[in-house]
Enzyme design. Structure first.
Site, PDB file in Angstrom:
ATOM      1  CD  GLN A   1      -3.009   0.655   1.578  1.00 46.78           C
ATOM      2  OE1 GLN A   1      -2.283   0.620   3.122  1.00 46.78           O
ATOM      3  NE2 GLN A   1      -4.474   0.837   2.079  1.00 46.78           N
ATOM      4  N   GLY A   2       0.872   2.256  -0.834  1.00 45.05           N
ATOM      5  CA  GLY A   2       1.423   3.273  -0.712  1.00 45.05           C
ATOM      6  C   GLY A   2       0.673   4.243   0.188  1.00 45.05           C
ATOM      7  CB  CYS A   3       2.565   6.152   3.096  1.00 43.58           C
ATOM      8  SG  CYS A   3       3.513   4.644   3.021  1.00 43.58           S
ATOM      9  CB  ILE A   4      -2.931   8.224   2.260  1.00 34.74           C
ATOM     10  CG1 ILE A   4      -3.134   7.399   2.822  1.00 34.74           C
ATOM     11  CG2 ILE A   4      -3.091   7.081   0.728  1.00 34.74           C
ATOM     12  CD1 ILE A   4      -4.622   6.333   2.968  1.00 34.74           C
TER      13      ILE A   4
ATOM     14  CB  THR B   1      -1.189   7.567  -2.201  1.00 36.43           C
ATOM     15  OG1 THR B   1      -1.784   9.024  -1.885  1.00 36.43           O
ATOM     16  CG2 THR B   1       0.100   7.804  -2.025  1.00 36.43           C
TER      17      THR B   1
END
Ligand SMILES: Cc1cc2nc3c(=O)[nH]c(=O)nc-3n(C[C@H](O)[C@H](O)[C@H](O)COP(=O)(O)OP(=O)(O)OC[C@H]3O[C@@H](n4cnc5c(N)ncnc54)[C@H](O)[C@@H]3O)c2cc1C
Lengths: 101, 416
Positions: free
Chosen positions: A98-101, B197
């Site tokens: 998961q790309g960090c948000i 993102t």
């Protein structure tokens, strides 16, 4: 065996749709599709990623891999050029970290 | 007597402490530990480099931010011993607790990147995530002779994930206003594969960078900096030349989190995503930037989480079951320069969407698109922060994300 011969179902970004389709053979096919032929070092990383994901419930990020797998950042970029975090997860049959948000 | 101990009195710790002070049974003690005498309003750090806020105006004495029922211990936490339920302080004292709240935030670690914090630090390499850094950068920008200005995010997660974009938009506006924009090349080097993102926001923000002639170097994982030559290098051997490097270094949780065995590889505490209980503990809650949760590290998130933590601390004291109320809600104004801003609003499940955000009196704000009203909203947030959020007054922003006003049709289209 290739991705087609193994009948692996991939999403748009080339990750396995169903993690249960993963096997060491599948890993070789997935790596092949990325132009990588797997050696012992790759397998250290793959084993680490799969065990860690099973324990944590999410695929490990790049920093976690470099810190805990025994393979350092420089080597990770040599083993999995461009995006080691993404590629290691893909070949290990895990979802995209998961790309960090 | 029951003891609640809160580690860190920043946005999250202060809000939780002040709310609790109004709701606990008499005889329950509330103690916060924080070594710093002043409270820094971090969203103002984005304005300091451009002379839009003075450094001294970002700080207020900590004592005045805490309600009378809250005891403040001015010391640094050295270690937590969850087995004996004790907090060990750097000054040598000990605090025992019945319930612990970890609210110690996240902090930058430039020393994690080779060459970053060496002799060129604060000469040609700057950060703006500390007040000292932001103030030094403000001088450097005022004296910048032109050339290549590179903004680099070393690695994620960072706090306020829109802050790099805000910096670039404000830098573009700053040099444009000085009539010198053509002397400055702006580059954004990011580990992400685009501007942001999430796909819809990433496209929108990417277009805004493009329109301002800001170059994006994507999937760039910084390995080292050569301060002498002015070169930033990635692990895959890409090199970016700079004249002025603005770095957002690696973020980590407070040292005591790792020392106490409570953290992940970056010192963030593994936390239950809805109840905010620390994994593996029934007497430790986590709030704000200190968690490992997959939402933004932002003041708005700290605020939404604080409501759930307050409720759960009270329930835990009474032995009742916890409220699994946190949905990952985040809500951020993004300054886009020249007196405009945009707003993004999202949670664990719904990515930022365009549309409008209804809010009585102040709104509606425009989502994912620029407007003046949004900029006023961002400036008003400063007042709301000091006068409503920190004191624990209720504000008319719903805790859970709402789909009202959002163009959800875009999601169906993306899924189809
Ligand atoms: C440049 C910038 C711009 C931002 N812009 C926005 C914005 O526009 N909107 C928004 O919502 N958010 C924004 N943020 C993010 C926001 O400021 C943080 O997410 C928020 O402050 C998090 O609150 P917190 O309480 O978790 O951490 P903090 O507010 O950082 O507080 C942590 C506290 O813990 C204390 N502490 C640390 N270690 C110890 C220890 N060992 N012992 C005792 N105490 C300790 C610290 O002294 C500090 O007071 C921005 C941040 C930055 C840096």
């Amino acid at each position: 065996m290739t991705v087609q011969e193994l009948n692996l179902q991939l999403n748009d970004e080339g990750f396995l749709v169903d993690g249960d389709q993963w096997s060491p053979e599948a890993a070789e096919a997935l790596a092949e599709a990325e132009g990588i032929s797997l050696n012992d070092k790759h397998w250290n990383v793959i084993t680490f990623c799969r065990e860690d994901a099973a324990q944590q419930g999410t695929p490990p990020g790049l920093r976690r891999i470099s810190k805990l797998s025994g393979v350092n950042m420089k080597e990770l970029y040599q083993l999995f050029p461009k995006g080691p975090g993404k590629l290691a997860a893909k070949i290990s049959g895990l979802p995209k970290p998961q790309g960090c948000i | 007597m029951q003891r609640i101990v809160i580690l860190g009195a920043g946005t999250a710790g202060t809000t939780v402490a002040n709310h609790l002070s109004k709701r606990v049974e008499p005889g329950t003690s509330i103690t916060v530990v924080d070594p710093e005498t002043e409270h820094l309003f971090q969203p103002d750090l984005i304005f300091v480099p451009f002379g839009m806020q003075r450094p001294e105006n970002t700080l207020r004495p900590r004592g005045g931010t805490l309600k009378p029922g809250v005891e403040w211990v001015q010391d640094r936490v050295e270690r937590v011993d969850p087995d004996s339920k004790r907090v060990i302080l750097a000054g040598g004292d000990d605090l025992s607790y019945d319930l612990l709240v970890i609210a110690s935030g996240s902090h930058i670690h430039p020393e994690e990147t080779e060459g970053l914090q060496e002799e060129h630090w604060q000469r040609s390499i700057f950060d703006y995530y500390t007040l000292e850094g932001a103030a030094a950068l403000s001088d450097a920008l005022a004296n910048f002779e032109g050339g290549r200005l590179v903004l680099n995010v070393v690695e994620n997660p960072i706090k306020c994930p829109v802050a790099p974009l805000e910096f670039l938009f404000l830098a573009d506006a700053y040099f444009t206003k000085l009539g010198r924009r053509d002397e400055v090349e702006l580059t954004y080097a990011t580990p992400l594969d685009g501007a942001f993102t999430k796909p819809i926001a990433s496209r929108e923000l990417g277009n805004m960078l493009g329109a301002r002639n800001i170059h994006v170097e994507a999937e760039f994982n910084a390995a080292s900096v050569d301060g002498e030559r002015g070169v930033l290098r990635s692990w895959d051997d890409r090199a970016i030349d700079y004249d002025l490097l603005v770095s957002i270094p690696t973020h980590m949780g407070a040292d005591f989190v790792s020392t106490s065995g409570l953290g992940d590889e970056l010192g963030f505490v593994p936390t239950h995503n809805h109840s905010l209980l620390a994994d593996g503990h029934d007497d430790i809650f986590v709030v704000g930037d200190a968690t490992n949760l997959a939402t933004s590290k932002a003041g708005s998130v700290a605020h939404f989480e604080a409501e759930v933590v307050v409720e759960n601390v009270l329930r835990a004291l009474e032995g009742r079951s916890l409220h699994e109320g946190f949905d990952g809600h985040a809500n951020c104004f993004v300054e886009t320069g020249s007196g405009k801003a945009m707003l993004i609003d999202f949670n664990y499940d719904v990515e930022p969407l365009p549309g409008t955000y209804p809010l009585p009196l102040a709104g509606p704000f425009t989502l994912l698109s620029e407007s003046r009203r949004n900029h006023w909203g961002k400036l008003a947030f400063r007042w709301v922060y000091w006068n409503m959020l920190l004191p624990g007054r209720n504000i008319p922003v719903p805790n859970r994300m709402s789909l009202s006003g959002k163009r959800t049709s875009l999601l169906e289209r993306a899924a189809a």
